[in-house]
Design a protein around this motif. Structure first.
Motif, PDB file in Angstrom:
ATOM      1  N   ALA A 213       0.762  -1.114  -0.099  1.00  0.00           N
ATOM      2  CA  ALA A 213      -0.206  -0.201  -0.219  1.00  0.00           C
ATOM      3  C   ALA A 213       0.656   1.365  -0.227  1.00  0.00           C
ATOM      4  N   VAL A 214       1.621   0.976   0.643  1.00  0.00           N
ATOM      5  CA  VAL A 214       2.857   2.674   0.913  1.00  0.00           C
ATOM      6  C   VAL A 214       3.973   2.449  -0.451  1.00  0.00           C
ATOM      7  N   GLU A 215       4.069   1.849  -0.873  1.00  0.00           N
ATOM      8  CA  GLU A 215       4.889   2.169  -2.384  1.00  0.00           C
ATOM      9  C   GLU A 215       3.604   2.115  -3.195  1.00  0.00           C
ATOM     10  N   LEU A 216       2.381   2.016  -3.752  1.00  0.00           N
ATOM     11  CA  LEU A 216       1.804   2.052  -4.325  1.00  0.00           C
ATOM     12  C   LEU A 216       1.168   3.258  -4.108  1.00  0.00           C
ATOM     13  N   LEU A 217       1.095   4.233  -3.293  1.00  0.00           N
ATOM     14  CA  LEU A 217       0.610   5.387  -2.679  1.00  0.00           C
ATOM     15  C   LEU A 217       1.089   6.499  -3.143  1.00  0.00           C
ATOM     16  N   LYS A 218       2.478   6.060  -3.060  1.00  0.00           N
ATOM     17  CA  LYS A 218       4.256   6.672  -3.088  1.00  0.00           C
ATOM     18  C   LYS A 218       3.461   7.059  -4.701  1.00  0.00           C
ATOM     19  N   ARG A 219       3.458   5.769  -5.461  1.00  0.00           N
ATOM     20  CA  ARG A 219       4.058   5.790  -6.736  1.00  0.00           C
ATOM     21  C   ARG A 219       2.369   6.836  -7.433  1.00  0.00           C
TER      22      ARG A 219
ATOM     23  N   ALA B 140      -2.870   9.545   1.670  1.00  0.00           N
ATOM     24  CA  ALA B 140      -3.347   8.549   2.413  1.00  0.00           C
ATOM     25  C   ALA B 140      -4.127   8.105   4.028  1.00  0.00           C
ATOM     26  N   SER B 141      -3.701   8.877   4.060  1.00  0.00           N
ATOM     27  CA  SER B 141      -4.564   8.244   5.884  1.00  0.00           C
ATOM     28  C   SER B 141      -6.190   9.390   5.964  1.00  0.00           C
ATOM     29  N   ARG B 142      -6.537  10.711   3.710  1.00  0.00           N
ATOM     30  CA  ARG B 142      -8.018  10.916   4.598  1.00  0.00           C
ATOM     31  C   ARG B 142      -8.614   9.405   3.079  1.00  0.00           C
ATOM     32  N   THR B 143     -10.099   9.761   4.385  1.00  0.00           N
ATOM     33  CA  THR B 143     -11.158   8.902   3.754  1.00  0.00           C
ATOM     34  C   THR B 143     -11.414   9.383   1.625  1.00  0.00           C
ATOM     35  N   VAL B 144     -11.750   8.087   0.870  1.00  0.00           N
ATOM     36  CA  VAL B 144     -11.898   8.208  -0.160  1.00  0.00           C
ATOM     37  C   VAL B 144     -12.402   9.316  -0.554  1.00  0.00           C
ATOM     38  N   LYS B 145     -14.192   9.855   0.309  1.00  0.00           N
ATOM     39  CA  LYS B 145     -14.540  10.860   0.086  1.00  0.00           C
ATOM     40  C   LYS B 145     -14.457  11.772  -0.106  1.00  0.00           C
ATOM     41  N   THR B 146     -12.712  12.615   0.581  1.00  0.00           N
ATOM     42  CA  THR B 146     -11.947  13.405   0.507  1.00  0.00           C
ATOM     43  C   THR B 146     -11.538  13.810  -0.669  1.00  0.00           C
ATOM     44  N   TYR B 147     -11.722  13.050  -2.074  1.00  0.00           N
ATOM     45  CA  TYR B 147     -10.856  13.186  -3.041  1.00  0.00           C
ATOM     46  C   TYR B 147     -11.009  13.331  -3.939  1.00  0.00           C
TER      47      TYR B 147
ATOM     48  N   LEU C  30      -6.385   2.459 -10.273  1.00  0.00           N
ATOM     49  CA  LEU C  30      -5.385   1.929 -10.393  1.00  0.00           C
ATOM     50  C   LEU C  30      -4.585   1.059  -9.761  1.00  0.00           C
ATOM     51  N   ALA C  31      -4.252   1.958  -9.128  1.00  0.00           N
ATOM     52  CA  ALA C  31      -3.331   1.382  -7.489  1.00  0.00           C
ATOM     53  C   ALA C  31      -3.763   0.366  -7.359  1.00  0.00           C
ATOM     54  N   ALA C  32      -4.967   0.257  -6.934  1.00  0.00           N
ATOM     55  CA  ALA C  32      -5.696  -1.026  -6.640  1.00  0.00           C
ATOM     56  C   ALA C  32      -5.746  -2.656  -7.472  1.00  0.00           C
ATOM     57  N   SER C  33      -5.321  -2.060  -8.336  1.00  0.00           N
ATOM     58  CA  SER C  33      -5.599  -2.994  -9.256  1.00  0.00           C
ATOM     59  C   SER C  33      -4.322  -3.342  -9.059  1.00  0.00           C
ATOM     60  N   LEU C  34      -3.237  -3.016  -8.899  1.00  0.00           N
ATOM     61  CA  LEU C  34      -1.386  -3.288  -9.633  1.00  0.00           C
ATOM     62  C   LEU C  34      -1.325  -4.739  -8.154  1.00  0.00           C
ATOM     63  N   VAL C  35      -2.095  -4.297  -7.448  1.00  0.00           N
ATOM     64  CA  VAL C  35      -1.874  -4.334  -5.736  1.00  0.00           C
ATOM     65  C   VAL C  35      -1.116  -6.026  -5.624  1.00  0.00           C
ATOM     66  N   ASN C  36      -2.026  -6.880  -7.209  1.00  0.00           N
ATOM     67  CA  ASN C  36      -1.201  -8.389  -7.478  1.00  0.00           C
ATOM     68  C   ASN C  36      -0.203  -8.092  -7.757  1.00  0.00           C
ATOM     69  N   ARG C  37       0.288  -8.092  -8.391  1.00  0.00           N
ATOM     70  CA  ARG C  37       1.476  -7.281  -9.211  1.00  0.00           C
ATOM     71  C   ARG C  37       1.282  -7.910 -11.046  1.00  0.00           C
TER      72      ARG C  37
ATOM     73  N   LEU D  11      -2.535   9.786 -15.845  1.00  0.00           N
ATOM     74  CA  LEU D  11      -3.131   9.102 -16.117  1.00  0.00           C
ATOM     75  C   LEU D  11      -2.684   8.372 -17.065  1.00  0.00           C
ATOM     76  N   TRP D  12      -2.312   9.063 -18.196  1.00  0.00           N
ATOM     77  CA  TRP D  12      -1.422   8.252 -19.356  1.00  0.00           C
ATOM     78  C   TRP D  12      -0.646   8.144 -18.974  1.00  0.00           C
ATOM     79  N   GLN D  13       0.278   9.140 -18.312  1.00  0.00           N
ATOM     80  CA  GLN D  13       1.943   8.933 -17.791  1.00  0.00           C
ATOM     81  C   GLN D  13       1.658   7.598 -17.287  1.00  0.00           C
ATOM     82  N   SER D  14       0.975   7.328 -15.980  1.00  0.00           N
ATOM     83  CA  SER D  14       0.968   6.433 -14.918  1.00  0.00           C
ATOM     84  C   SER D  14       1.146   5.091 -15.898  1.00  0.00           C
ATOM     85  N   ILE D  15       0.046   5.117 -16.825  1.00  0.00           N
ATOM     86  CA  ILE D  15       0.379   3.820 -17.522  1.00  0.00           C
ATOM     87  C   ILE D  15       0.873   3.745 -18.740  1.00  0.00           C
ATOM     88  N   LYS D  16       1.496   4.290 -19.496  1.00  0.00           N
ATOM     89  CA  LYS D  16       2.833   4.563 -20.347  1.00  0.00           C
ATOM     90  C   LYS D  16       4.346   3.638 -19.116  1.00  0.00           C
TER      91      LYS D  16
END
Ligand code: ADP
Ligand code: MG
Length: 319
Positions: free
Chosen positions: A117-123, A130-137, A147-154, A175-180
């Protein structure tokens, strides 16, 4: 040539009287991005659901890295990651809690899930949230978390259903850049999109769907080239010579330009045996003066409009 990671062979799927996919075939090269492009109802999500083993095809086969989607569902679910248009993260958990929860689903120990989780949050540049609820995002932050969640299992293979729909332009480009970046490290990506700009910027190969059928396939450049030649555009210095110019193109060059009678702009697609030189010579011989003379490839939007009108024509003629 790269090897094929996802091979789709003559896949059909119907829902009651709707034929959502009609013998669709394509291959996705390893460590490349293939875009499934098409308007609403074209069959894009149906294809993603088949690839992720959520539904079975009526006919045809899908092979992902040597596994069959119907026979080897369990194996396939281990090697793919899925992120969708409707972010599948829990609003009432924090970003980090969401990722740890997904880690648990993949049987990571609590320590491993925390580290991942820490690694993906950074990426995905979400450490501060990281410690805010998603409804504030914001919308963009949610998509990055999804996208990070879909990568947890590498996963080696990532399936994205309209990953940027509804995002503002800046979040979309991020997001395009992350995908590239993922593709650079070897991930194979299949994504669906309704955006031609996205298809052009992000995808190595495209499959255009319309009403469940394959309308066209190829690289963005191949699709542009298939629709016709380059476009030559210019503006008449003397707008009164519009009719004369249009006639000249028709009779001497057998080309049919588009024009704007108010501004004097003319746009003409160069067909096979005509060159820029032919256009310049014809204008020069009659001493027709022009400004803003440019030549460009057609945009993917123009390609798409042309492809979809061709397919409408075919359907009408087929009746
Ligand atoms: P897209 O994702 O390109 O917008 P879909 O794959 O969602 O298209 O849908 C393709 C067609 O199949 C549409 O006509 C849609 O209404 C129909 N369809 C999709 N899923 C179902 C379903 N579960 N039941 C009935 N019809 C469906
Ligand atoms: Mg869809």
């Amino acid at each position: 040539m790269k090897d094929i990671s996802i091979e789709v062979t003559e896949v059909s799927k119907h829902f009651k009287s709707t034929l959502a996919l009609d013998e669709v075939s394509f291959g996705v090269k390893r460590a490349s991005i293939l875009g499934l492009l098409g308007p609403n109802g074209a069959g894009k999500t149906t294809m993603i659901r088949i690839l992720t083993t959520l539904i079975k095809p009526d006919k045809g086969h899908v092979n992902i890295d040597g596994y069959d989607v119907v026979k080897d569902g369990g194996k396939i679910r281990k090697i793919i990651g899925l992120a969708g248009q409707y972010a599948a993260v829990d609003d009432y958990l924090t970003g980090k809690e969401n990722l740890k929860l997904v880690g648990g689903l993949y049987h990571l120990s609590s320590k491993e899930a925390e580290a991942r989780a820490v690694e993906l949050l950074k990426r995905f540049d979400l450490q501060d949230a990281a410690s805010r609820t998603v409804k504030t995002y914001s919308g963009g932050m949610r998509r990055r978390l999804d996208l990070a969640a879909s990568l947890v299992n590498r996963p080696n293979i990532l399936l994205l259903d309209e990953p940027t729909t509804g995002l503002d332009p800046r979040s979309r480009i991020n997001l395009w850049q992350s995908i590239k970046n993922l593709v650079k490290t070897g991930t194979t990506v299949l994504l669906t999109t309704q955006y031609l700009e996205e298809a052009d910027n992000l995808c190595d190969d495209l499959v255009v769907l319309g009403d469940g059928k394959t309308i066209a396939k190829g690289t963005p450049d191949e699709l542009k080239a298939s629709v016709g030649g380059d476009l030559v555009e210019f503006t008449l210095s003397d707008i009164k010579r519009m009719d004369e110019t249009l006639n000249l193109f028709k009779s001497n060059l057998s080309l049919t330009p588009k024009c704007d009678a108010e501004t004097g702009q003319i746009s003409v697609a160069l067909e096979l045996n005509k060159s820029l030189g032919d256009v310049v010579r014809a204008l020069d011989e009659r001493q027709i003066l022009v400004t803003g003379f440019t030549m460009r490839r057609p945009s993917l939007d123009e390609v798409f409009l042309s492809l979809t009108s061709i397919s409408e024509l075919n359907t009408k003629e087929g009746k």
